[in-house]
Design a protein around this motif. Structure first.
Motif, PDB file in Angstrom:
ATOM      1  N   ASP A  22      26.168  41.549   6.924  1.00  0.00           N
ATOM      2  CA  ASP A  22      27.139  41.586   7.693  1.00  0.00           C
ATOM      3  C   ASP A  22      26.789  41.765   9.351  1.00  0.00           C
ATOM      4  N   HIS A  23      26.110  42.656   9.598  1.00  0.00           N
ATOM      5  CA  HIS A  23      25.543  43.026  11.045  1.00  0.00           C
ATOM      6  C   HIS A  23      24.835  41.647  11.446  1.00  0.00           C
ATOM      7  N   PHE A  24      23.885  40.956  10.415  1.00  0.00           N
ATOM      8  CA  PHE A  24      23.135  40.040  10.665  1.00  0.00           C
ATOM      9  C   PHE A  24      24.135  38.965  11.142  1.00  0.00           C
ATOM     10  N   SER A  25      24.968  38.501  10.287  1.00  0.00           N
ATOM     11  CA  SER A  25      26.113  37.478  10.410  1.00  0.00           C
ATOM     12  C   SER A  25      26.904  37.647  11.584  1.00  0.00           C
ATOM     13  N   GLU A  26      27.070  38.838  12.246  1.00  0.00           N
ATOM     14  CA  GLU A  26      27.620  39.166  13.541  1.00  0.00           C
ATOM     15  C   GLU A  26      26.572  38.864  14.780  1.00  0.00           C
ATOM     16  N   GLY A  27      25.547  38.630  14.528  1.00  0.00           N
ATOM     17  CA  GLY A  27      24.468  38.420  15.514  1.00  0.00           C
ATOM     18  C   GLY A  27      23.915  39.725  16.120  1.00  0.00           C
ATOM     19  N   ARG A  28      24.189  40.888  15.486  1.00  0.00           N
ATOM     20  CA  ARG A  28      23.620  42.096  15.814  1.00  0.00           C
ATOM     21  C   ARG A  28      21.996  42.265  15.546  1.00  0.00           C
ATOM     22  N   LEU A  29      21.609  41.588  14.736  1.00  0.00           N
ATOM     23  CA  LEU A  29      20.338  41.591  14.119  1.00  0.00           C
ATOM     24  C   LEU A  29      19.656  40.425  14.235  1.00  0.00           C
ATOM     25  N   ALA A  30      18.542  40.237  14.699  1.00  0.00           N
ATOM     26  CA  ALA A  30      17.676  39.125  14.735  1.00  0.00           C
ATOM     27  C   ALA A  30      16.823  38.769  13.202  1.00  0.00           C
ATOM     28  N   MET A  31      16.690  37.461  13.044  1.00  0.00           N
ATOM     29  CA  MET A  31      16.238  37.368  11.690  1.00  0.00           C
ATOM     30  C   MET A  31      15.000  38.262  11.250  1.00  0.00           C
ATOM     31  N   GLU A  32      13.884  38.531  12.133  1.00  0.00           N
ATOM     32  CA  GLU A  32      12.852  39.415  11.732  1.00  0.00           C
ATOM     33  C   GLU A  32      13.289  40.735  11.504  1.00  0.00           C
ATOM     34  N   GLU A  33      14.045  41.330  12.413  1.00  0.00           N
ATOM     35  CA  GLU A  33      14.591  42.607  12.250  1.00  0.00           C
ATOM     36  C   GLU A  33      15.362  42.751  11.032  1.00  0.00           C
ATOM     37  N   TYR A  34      16.252  41.768  10.680  1.00  0.00           N
ATOM     38  CA  TYR A  34      17.058  41.906   9.561  1.00  0.00           C
ATOM     39  C   TYR A  34      16.116  41.851   8.152  1.00  0.00           C
ATOM     40  N   GLU A  35      15.314  40.989   8.104  1.00  0.00           N
ATOM     41  CA  GLU A  35      14.347  40.945   7.080  1.00  0.00           C
ATOM     42  C   GLU A  35      13.516  42.351   7.029  1.00  0.00           C
ATOM     43  N   GLN A  36      13.037  43.029   8.039  1.00  0.00           N
ATOM     44  CA  GLN A  36      12.407  44.614   7.906  1.00  0.00           C
ATOM     45  C   GLN A  36      13.290  45.367   7.341  1.00  0.00           C
ATOM     46  N   ARG A  37      14.601  45.312   7.959  1.00  0.00           N
ATOM     47  CA  ARG A  37      15.617  46.351   7.484  1.00  0.00           C
ATOM     48  C   ARG A  37      16.046  46.037   6.048  1.00  0.00           C
ATOM     49  N   VAL A  38      16.202  44.869   5.724  1.00  0.00           N
ATOM     50  CA  VAL A  38      16.355  44.711   4.070  1.00  0.00           C
ATOM     51  C   VAL A  38      15.177  45.155   3.223  1.00  0.00           C
ATOM     52  N   GLY A  39      14.250  44.720   3.827  1.00  0.00           N
ATOM     53  CA  GLY A  39      12.957  45.295   2.944  1.00  0.00           C
ATOM     54  C   GLY A  39      12.822  46.846   3.013  1.00  0.00           C
ATOM     55  N   ALA A  40      13.040  47.657   4.012  1.00  0.00           N
ATOM     56  CA  ALA A  40      13.041  49.186   4.143  1.00  0.00           C
ATOM     57  C   ALA A  40      14.205  49.447   3.111  1.00  0.00           C
ATOM     58  N   ALA A  41      15.546  49.008   3.095  1.00  0.00           N
ATOM     59  CA  ALA A  41      16.650  49.282   2.170  1.00  0.00           C
ATOM     60  C   ALA A  41      16.339  49.054   0.886  1.00  0.00           C
ATOM     61  N   LEU A  42      15.703  47.949   0.404  1.00  0.00           N
ATOM     62  CA  LEU A  42      15.393  47.961  -0.886  1.00  0.00           C
ATOM     63  C   LEU A  42      14.119  48.891  -1.386  1.00  0.00           C
ATOM     64  N   GLU A  43      13.327  49.120  -0.494  1.00  0.00           N
ATOM     65  CA  GLU A  43      12.283  50.413  -0.783  1.00  0.00           C
ATOM     66  C   GLU A  43      12.782  51.706  -0.741  1.00  0.00           C
ATOM     67  N   ALA A  44      13.859  51.890  -0.130  1.00  0.00           N
ATOM     68  CA  ALA A  44      14.613  53.375   0.097  1.00  0.00           C
ATOM     69  C   ALA A  44      14.605  54.064  -1.324  1.00  0.00           C
ATOM     70  N   THR A  45      14.332  55.368  -1.095  1.00  0.00           N
ATOM     71  CA  THR A  45      14.368  56.301  -2.216  1.00  0.00           C
ATOM     72  C   THR A  45      15.625  57.333  -2.131  1.00  0.00           C
ATOM     73  N   THR A  46      15.788  57.642  -0.783  1.00  0.00           N
ATOM     74  CA  THR A  46      16.635  58.742  -0.375  1.00  0.00           C
ATOM     75  C   THR A  46      17.571  58.342   0.642  1.00  0.00           C
ATOM     76  N   ARG A  47      18.739  58.745   0.767  1.00  0.00           N
ATOM     77  CA  ARG A  47      19.758  58.834   2.179  1.00  0.00           C
ATOM     78  C   ARG A  47      18.960  58.641   3.101  1.00  0.00           C
ATOM     79  N   GLY A  48      18.218  59.810   3.293  1.00  0.00           N
ATOM     80  CA  GLY A  48      17.309  59.856   4.603  1.00  0.00           C
ATOM     81  C   GLY A  48      16.622  58.680   4.882  1.00  0.00           C
ATOM     82  N   ASP A  49      15.937  57.636   3.933  1.00  0.00           N
ATOM     83  CA  ASP A  49      15.445  56.568   3.988  1.00  0.00           C
ATOM     84  C   ASP A  49      16.321  55.267   4.662  1.00  0.00           C
ATOM     85  N   LEU A  50      17.616  55.596   4.262  1.00  0.00           N
ATOM     86  CA  LEU A  50      18.559  54.564   4.836  1.00  0.00           C
ATOM     87  C   LEU A  50      19.268  54.714   6.011  1.00  0.00           C
TER      88      LEU A  50
END
Length: 155
Positions: A22-50
């Motif tokens: 949603d933030h990416f579609s609103e233009g708040r995140l560039a494609m590269e930053e979006y991909e990095q954050r999505v990768g980090a979200a998929l690898e998160a194990t705790t709330r502190g990681d998210l």
């Protein structure tokens, strides 16, 4: 154990990815930053990681980051009924009749609204105040009103 130490499951990770989308579609995140954050979200194990993935973004956030709504407990039955308001010693019928029969703001002087009464008195010489006073009197009779101290006029 703090809330950031709690482990997240697949549903929390997917919710975070959807919100990042949603933030990416609103233009708040560039494609590269979006991909990095999505990768980090998929690898998160705790709330502190998210949590750091959303620190610089406005709402929406994942559900665990939204503070719970504080609800007021319901009033006990004996207090749930509205308590009677303090009534004026002035009558709405008397105020309305005075406004109609003596259309010079007399009804407003009676209720304690001297400013409105003076305005109606001064404009009555141009006929506007007379019409204003009559309409005001009808409204007082139909809807009621308050006295100069903010108390409801009695019926």
């Amino acid at each position: 154990m703090g809330s950031d130490d709690l482990r997240v499951g697949t549903s929390e990770r997917e919710a975070a990815v959807n919100i990042l989308g949603d933030h990416f579609s609103e233009g708040r995140l560039a494609m590269e930053e979006y991909e990095q954050r999505v990768g980090a979200a998929l690898e998160a194990t705790t709330r502190g990681d998210l949590r750091p993935l959303f620190r610089d973004l406005p709402p929406p956030y994942p559900a665990f980051m939204v503070p719970p709504v504080q609800r007021q407990p319901p009033l006990p039955a004996h207090r749930a009924r509205s308590e009677p308001a303090v009534m004026s010693d002035k009558s709405k019928l008397a105020a309305g009749v005075l406004q109609i029969l003596l259309p010079f703001g007399i009804g407003r002087f009676y209720t304690g609204h001297t400013g409105v009464g003076l305005a109606q008195l001064l404009t009555s010489f141009m006929f506007v105040g007379i019409v204003w006073s009559v309409i005001d009197g009808i409204l007082l009779i139909v809807n009621g009103g308050v006295d100069g101290e903010g108390r409801r006029l009695r019926d």
